[in-house]
Design a protein around this motif. Structure first.
Motif, PDB file in Angstrom:
ATOM      1  N   ASN A  57       0.819  -1.210   0.000  1.00 17.74           N
ATOM      2  CA  ASN A  57       0.000   0.000   0.000  1.00 17.74           C
ATOM      3  C   ASN A  57       0.856   1.264   0.000  1.00 17.74           C
ATOM      4  O   ASN A  57       0.502   2.262  -0.621  1.00 17.74           O
ATOM      5  N   ILE A  60       1.990   1.620  -3.468  1.00 12.57           N
ATOM      6  CA  ILE A  60       0.916   2.146  -4.317  1.00 12.57           C
ATOM      7  C   ILE A  60       0.928   3.671  -4.272  1.00 12.57           C
ATOM      8  O   ILE A  60       0.845   4.343  -5.304  1.00 12.57           O
ATOM      9  N   ALA A  64       1.743   5.874  -7.515  1.00 17.02           N
ATOM     10  CA  ALA A  64       0.747   6.827  -8.020  1.00 17.02           C
ATOM     11  C   ALA A  64       1.343   8.235  -8.048  1.00 17.02           C
ATOM     12  O   ALA A  64       1.127   8.981  -9.008  1.00 17.02           O
ATOM     13  N   GLN A  68       1.923  10.395 -11.504  1.00 13.74           N
ATOM     14  CA  GLN A  68       1.327  11.717 -11.714  1.00 13.74           C
ATOM     15  C   GLN A  68       2.392  12.763 -12.025  1.00 13.74           C
ATOM     16  O   GLN A  68       2.183  13.649 -12.853  1.00 13.74           O
ATOM     17  N   ASP A  84      -0.352  17.992  -5.294  1.00  9.91           N
ATOM     18  CA  ASP A  84      -1.191  16.823  -5.003  1.00  9.91           C
ATOM     19  C   ASP A  84      -0.439  15.813  -4.118  1.00  9.91           C
ATOM     20  O   ASP A  84      -0.976  15.296  -3.134  1.00  9.91           O
ATOM     21  N   THR A  87       0.257  17.285  -0.566  1.00 10.05           N
ATOM     22  CA  THR A  87      -0.943  17.334   0.271  1.00 10.05           C
ATOM     23  C   THR A  87      -1.429  15.931   0.642  1.00 10.05           C
ATOM     24  O   THR A  87      -1.605  15.617   1.817  1.00 10.05           O
ATOM     25  N   ASN A  88      -1.634  15.105  -0.391  1.00 17.28           N
ATOM     26  CA  ASN A  88      -2.329  13.832  -0.163  1.00 17.28           C
ATOM     27  C   ASN A  88      -1.443  12.689   0.294  1.00 17.28           C
ATOM     28  O   ASN A  88      -1.940  11.712   0.857  1.00 17.28           O
ATOM     29  N   LEU A  89      -0.139  12.776   0.059  1.00 19.42           N
ATOM     30  CA  LEU A  89       0.750  11.702   0.518  1.00 19.42           C
ATOM     31  C   LEU A  89       1.587  12.134   1.713  1.00 19.42           C
ATOM     32  O   LEU A  89       1.758  11.382   2.668  1.00 19.42           O
ATOM     33  N   GLY A  91       0.952  14.906   3.580  1.00 16.95           N
ATOM     34  CA  GLY A  91       0.103  15.499   4.616  1.00 16.95           C
ATOM     35  C   GLY A  91       0.473  16.934   4.946  1.00 16.95           C
ATOM     36  O   GLY A  91       0.333  17.376   6.085  1.00 16.95           O
ATOM     37  N   HIS A 179      -3.948  17.014  11.987  1.00 18.80           N
ATOM     38  CA  HIS A 179      -4.093  15.636  12.474  1.00 18.80           C
ATOM     39  C   HIS A 179      -2.914  14.758  12.071  1.00 18.80           C
ATOM     40  O   HIS A 179      -2.839  13.588  12.450  1.00 18.80           O
TER      41      HIS A 179
ATOM     42  N   LEU B  15      -4.311  12.004  -8.355  1.00 23.42           N
ATOM     43  CA  LEU B  15      -3.455  11.086  -7.597  1.00 23.42           C
ATOM     44  C   LEU B  15      -4.293  10.152  -6.723  1.00 23.42           C
ATOM     45  O   LEU B  15      -4.089   8.936  -6.704  1.00 23.42           O
ATOM     46  N   VAL B  16      -5.261  10.725  -6.020  1.00 24.22           N
ATOM     47  CA  VAL B  16      -6.079   9.916  -5.103  1.00 24.22           C
ATOM     48  C   VAL B  16      -6.971   8.945  -5.883  1.00 24.22           C
ATOM     49  O   VAL B  16      -7.156   7.798  -5.473  1.00 24.22           O
ATOM     50  N   MET B  18      -6.173   7.524  -8.637  1.00 22.58           N
ATOM     51  CA  MET B  18      -5.291   6.427  -9.043  1.00 22.58           C
ATOM     52  C   MET B  18      -5.005   5.497  -7.868  1.00 22.58           C
ATOM     53  O   MET B  18      -4.978   4.266  -8.015  1.00 22.58           O
ATOM     54  N   MET B  19      -4.812   6.084  -6.689  1.00 24.18           N
ATOM     55  CA  MET B  19      -4.544   5.259  -5.499  1.00 24.18           C
ATOM     56  C   MET B  19      -5.738   4.360  -5.177  1.00 24.18           C
ATOM     57  O   MET B  19      -5.577   3.183  -4.868  1.00 24.18           O
ATOM     58  N   LEU B  22      -5.876   1.409  -7.522  1.00 24.42           N
ATOM     59  CA  LEU B  22      -4.882   0.369  -7.212  1.00 24.42           C
ATOM     60  C   LEU B  22      -5.195  -0.353  -5.896  1.00 24.42           C
ATOM     61  O   LEU B  22      -5.020  -1.561  -5.780  1.00 24.42           O
ATOM     62  N   MET B  23      -5.670   0.417  -4.918  1.00 24.36           N
ATOM     63  CA  MET B  23      -5.911  -0.185  -3.596  1.00 24.36           C
ATOM     64  C   MET B  23      -7.201  -1.009  -3.555  1.00 24.36           C
ATOM     65  O   MET B  23      -7.278  -1.988  -2.826  1.00 24.36           O
ATOM     66  N   PRO B 107      -3.361  12.161   4.918  1.00 20.03           N
ATOM     67  CA  PRO B 107      -3.112  10.991   4.084  1.00 20.03           C
ATOM     68  C   PRO B 107      -3.719   9.742   4.735  1.00 20.03           C
ATOM     69  O   PRO B 107      -3.573   9.555   5.943  1.00 20.03           O
ATOM     70  N   ALA B 110      -4.520   2.451   3.174  1.00 16.20           N
ATOM     71  CA  ALA B 110      -5.443   1.554   2.471  1.00 16.20           C
ATOM     72  C   ALA B 110      -6.177   0.648   3.458  1.00 16.20           C
ATOM     73  O   ALA B 110      -7.366   0.371   3.295  1.00 16.20           O
ATOM     74  N   GLU B 111      -5.461   0.214   4.509  1.00 19.46           N
ATOM     75  CA  GLU B 111      -6.077  -0.677   5.499  1.00 19.46           C
ATOM     76  C   GLU B 111      -7.312  -0.019   6.120  1.00 19.46           C
ATOM     77  O   GLU B 111      -8.326  -0.677   6.354  1.00 19.46           O
TER      78      GLU B 111
END
Lengths: 215, 125
Positions: A57, A60, A64, A68, A84, A87-89, A91, A179, B15-16, B18-19, B22-23, B107, B110-111
């Motif tokens: 995971n 992944i 990804a 991108q 992207d 922010t999303n990976l 945080g 968080h 990006l999300v 695509m994740m 895959l997940m 972020p 996947a779990e």
């Protein structure tokens, strides 16, 4: 058969039974030992499966992110991909992408992306970074990563972007999402990915743009 | 033959998306990039099993889409999982009060997504 012979026979049977019991005890102990081994194997395989799934995971996310970053040669879209990923990976809540305008560390630095204008307002004129933040200036000068584990640090990270030792710029993380835990060793693969692949994607997009404008 | 469970992903990040692809390989994913597109996808796919919903999106944000889906008697029972960078208590409380079945922050792992989907979608694991 005499009484003595019967007793003797019974003694022999008793001895055989004792021997059999002893042998069964040994077999039982051996089975228990094997069962314990199998149970330990199952636990270990189960732990390994969980580790593998977690690793898959994480990969992944990295895959990804990488996809991108390299999916376009348009600089603006590359900056969006960097935002992207950050922010999303990673945080990050507040971040900026600063890029050298030339090929060396003495060239001017342009602000290509800034999520919160206030973070660089006092250090910039329009989109030009003037300097003044010791951590950003330090990373721009020596190309070394700055990571700060204190949540209150500002910036939290300054990630130098280089391609073949040629400086491209720095990615500055001013603050993480509230968080989000502080940056640690688990984040290093992602930071490495950003340092290498964001730099490469930005560099390629700029080269492509320059070639397009020359043609 | 088992039928793949269908999940609507409403999210503006490529990006999300695509994740998730895959997940969540054991799910059929329907993609939408904002609330307006998601509303259209709802009409096309009426047998959705769950929705994974971002909050900050252009055109129609996640909260507006959540209100829309929960106000419609046909779709109101579809469990909606809010997945957002905005992890404030206020946003969580508003999402749950509006009808979100679960609230996760980015972020994400996947779990965590799989655990929530397995819990919310009957007979799926």
């Amino acid at each position: 058969m005499s009484e003595e012979a019967i007793i003797q026979r019974l003694r022999e049977r008793l001895e055989e039974a004792r021997s059999l019991t002893s042998s069964l005890d040994e077999s039982y102990a051996e089975l228990q030992r094997r069962l314990a081994e199998y149970e330990a194997d199952v636990r270990e395989l189960s732990d390994r499966l969980i580790d593998t799934e977690q690793q898959a995971n994480r990969l992944i996310g990295l895959y990804a992110g990488l996809y991108q970053l390299h999916a376009t040669l348009d600089p603006t879209q590359v900056y969006t991909a960097v935002a992207d990923v950050v922010t999303n990976l990673l945080g990050a809540e507040r971040y900026a992408l600063l890029l050298y305008q030339g090929n060396d560390r003495s060239s001017a630095v342009r602000i290509a992306l800034c999520s919160h204008q206030n973070d660089l307002a006092r250090l910039a004129v329009r989109d030009r970074y003037l300097g003044g933040d010791p951590h950003i200036d330090g990373a721009l000068r020596d190309g070394r990563l700055r990571l700060f584990s204190e949540r209150s640090a500002n910036p939290v990270a300054v990630i130098p972007l280089t391609v073949d030792e040629q400086p491209v710029g720095v990615l500055v993380v001013f603050a993480l999402l509230p968080h989000r835990a502080t940056l640690g060793p688990a984040d290093e693969p992602l930071i490495d990915l950003l340092a290498v692949h964001a730099a490469s994607a930005v560099h390629s997009a700029h080269m492509h743009q320059r070639r397009g404008s020359r043609a | 033959m088992s039928v793949l469970r269908k999940v609507l992903v409403v999210e503006d990040s490529k990006l999300v998306h695509m994740m998730y692809d895959l997940m969540l390989s054991r799910f059929e994913i329907v993609h939408a990039h904002d609330g307006v597109e998601a509303a259209a996808r709802l009409q096309e796919h009426q047998n959705l099993d769950a929705v994974l919903l971002d909050m900050n999106m252009p055109r129609m944000d996640g909260m507006a889409f959540l209100r829309l889906i929960k106000a419609d008697p046909i779709f109101a029972k579809i469990p909606v999982v809010v997945v957002t960078t905005d992890g404030t208590e206020e946003t969580c409380r508003r999402a749950v009060e509006t009808g979100a079945a679960a609230f996760l922050t980015k972020p994400f792992k996947a779990e965590a997504i799989l655990e929530v989907l397995n819990r919310l979608i009957p007979n799926h694991s």
